[in-house]
Enzyme design. Structure first.
Site, PDB file in Angstrom:
ATOM      1  N   GLU A  65     -72.550 123.238 -13.176  1.00 20.31           N
ATOM      2  CA  GLU A  65     -72.453 120.895 -13.380  1.00 20.31           C
ATOM      3  C   GLU A  65     -70.735 120.796 -13.472  1.00 20.31           C
ATOM      4  O   GLU A  65     -70.793 119.949 -13.114  1.00 20.31           O
ATOM      5  CB  GLU A  65     -72.619 121.380 -15.062  1.00 20.31           C
ATOM      6  CG  GLU A  65     -74.624 120.766 -14.406  1.00 20.31           C
ATOM      7  CD  GLU A  65     -75.205 121.761 -14.990  1.00 20.31           C
ATOM      8  OE1 GLU A  65     -76.744 122.227 -14.552  1.00 20.31           O
ATOM      9  OE2 GLU A  65     -75.008 123.242 -15.237  1.00 20.31           O
ATOM     10  N   GLU A  77     -82.269 125.614 -16.898  1.00 20.39           N
ATOM     11  CA  GLU A  77     -82.214 124.713 -18.235  1.00 20.39           C
ATOM     12  C   GLU A  77     -83.705 125.195 -18.673  1.00 20.39           C
ATOM     13  O   GLU A  77     -84.689 124.960 -19.813  1.00 20.39           O
ATOM     14  CB  GLU A  77     -81.229 123.287 -17.930  1.00 20.39           C
ATOM     15  CG  GLU A  77     -80.229 123.842 -18.810  1.00 20.39           C
ATOM     16  CD  GLU A  77     -79.559 122.504 -18.150  1.00 20.39           C
ATOM     17  OE1 GLU A  77     -78.545 121.469 -18.777  1.00 20.39           O
ATOM     18  OE2 GLU A  77     -79.781 121.875 -16.938  1.00 20.39           O
ATOM     19  N   ALA A 128     -81.141 119.679 -10.524  1.00 18.67           N
ATOM     20  CA  ALA A 128     -81.263 118.477 -10.662  1.00 18.67           C
ATOM     21  C   ALA A 128     -80.769 117.523  -8.867  1.00 18.67           C
ATOM     22  O   ALA A 128     -80.127 118.633  -8.575  1.00 18.67           O
ATOM     23  CB  ALA A 128     -80.636 117.607 -11.571  1.00 18.67           C
ATOM     24  N   GLY A 146     -80.136 122.382 -13.498  1.00 21.40           N
ATOM     25  CA  GLY A 146     -81.821 122.027 -14.331  1.00 21.40           C
ATOM     26  C   GLY A 146     -82.987 123.279 -14.406  1.00 21.40           C
ATOM     27  O   GLY A 146     -83.685 122.913 -14.487  1.00 21.40           O
TER      28      GLY A 146
END
Length: 260
Positions: free
Chosen positions: A134, A114, A66, A111
């Protein structure tokens, strides 16, 4: 919607969705995630797309995570809203009727990992890197990583990757089952397209029902899962492709499926 951060093309029943922010290593900001959602909704209703490939633009990154610059300014409410937005889009990718293959051509971190896990399976280039970094940034995975990654690689490997925030290479990702195949970078898209074409050559309705049966059954008990399997198995016999496929087998010829 005019896309600024993604590209979508179609060829011979195969859709190719590219996250295209190479200067930002294809990091996911709100605009990019919103564009992804819009494109995915169109793909879901596109009869021409039998298989979808998701990849990253440029030679370095699938999706590096992200967008930290954008996230760094968010408060608790805004952070939760961003997470829910991405979770919703990734769930729509996971539940697309079409099979989805991730062509991981570089960094798949946060992300990006993911997103790859929301696809049905993953092929990686030799230079690919995976990880959920993260907790090293003071947050948790927020786009489905705490749920999908352990389901893909098992609880032990999933927890280790999340808790340590370590990055692993493509061969280690292959060893733990995160990716199905590792190939030289210059061969990645050809290899993914080869598999996509094999899938697209089969009966479209049967492939989509098989995906639905796996997705629904994987998170419930076996008895419930096989009951659903029986339903979709029966549905196949109402299709023209079932008649054609079995006739072709008996007549020792190639089936001519019409997606009906």
């Amino acid at each position: 919607m005019a896309y600024q951060n993604i590209e979508f093309t179609k060829e011979d029943g195969i859709g190719i969705l590219t996250i295209n922010r190479p200067k930002a290593l294809n990091a996911l900001n709100t605009e990019t995630v919103t564009e992804l959602g819009d494109c995915v909704d169109k793909i879901a209703n596109d009869p021409e797309v039998k298989v979808l490939i998701v990849t990253g633009g440029g030679a370095k990154s699938f999706v590096a995570g992200a967008d930290i610059v954008e996230m760094s300014t968010k408060n608790a409410v805004q952070g939760r809203t961003f997470g829910i937005l991405a979770q919703d889009v990734f769930t729509r990718i996971e539940n697309l009727p079409q099979p989805v293959i991730a062509a991981v051509n570089g960094y798949a971190l946060g992300g990006g990992c993911e997103l790859a896990c929301a696809c049905d399976f993953r092929y990686a280039s030799e230079n690919a890197k995976f990880g959920q970094p993260e907790v090293g940034l003071g947050i948790t995975p927020g786009f489905g990583g705490t749920q999908r990654l352990p389901r893909v690689v098992g609880r032990g490997y999933g927890k280790e990757l999340i808790f340590t925030a370590q990055m692993i290479d493509a061969q280690e990702a292959y060893r733990i089952g995160l990716v199905n195949k590792v190939v030289p970078q210059e061969q990645l898209m050809d290899e993914v397209k080869k598999t996509a074409k094999k899938i697209a050559s089969n009966a479209k309705i049967a492939v989509q029902l098989a995906k639905a049966a796996v997705n629904r059954g994987i998170n419930c008990d076996v008895i419930t899962g096989i009951a659903y399997e029986a339903e979709v198995f029966g549905l196949c016999f109402a299709t023209e492709d079932q008649k054609e496929g079995m006739a072709a087998f008996v007549e020792k010829r190639k089936a001519n499926f019409t997606d009906k």
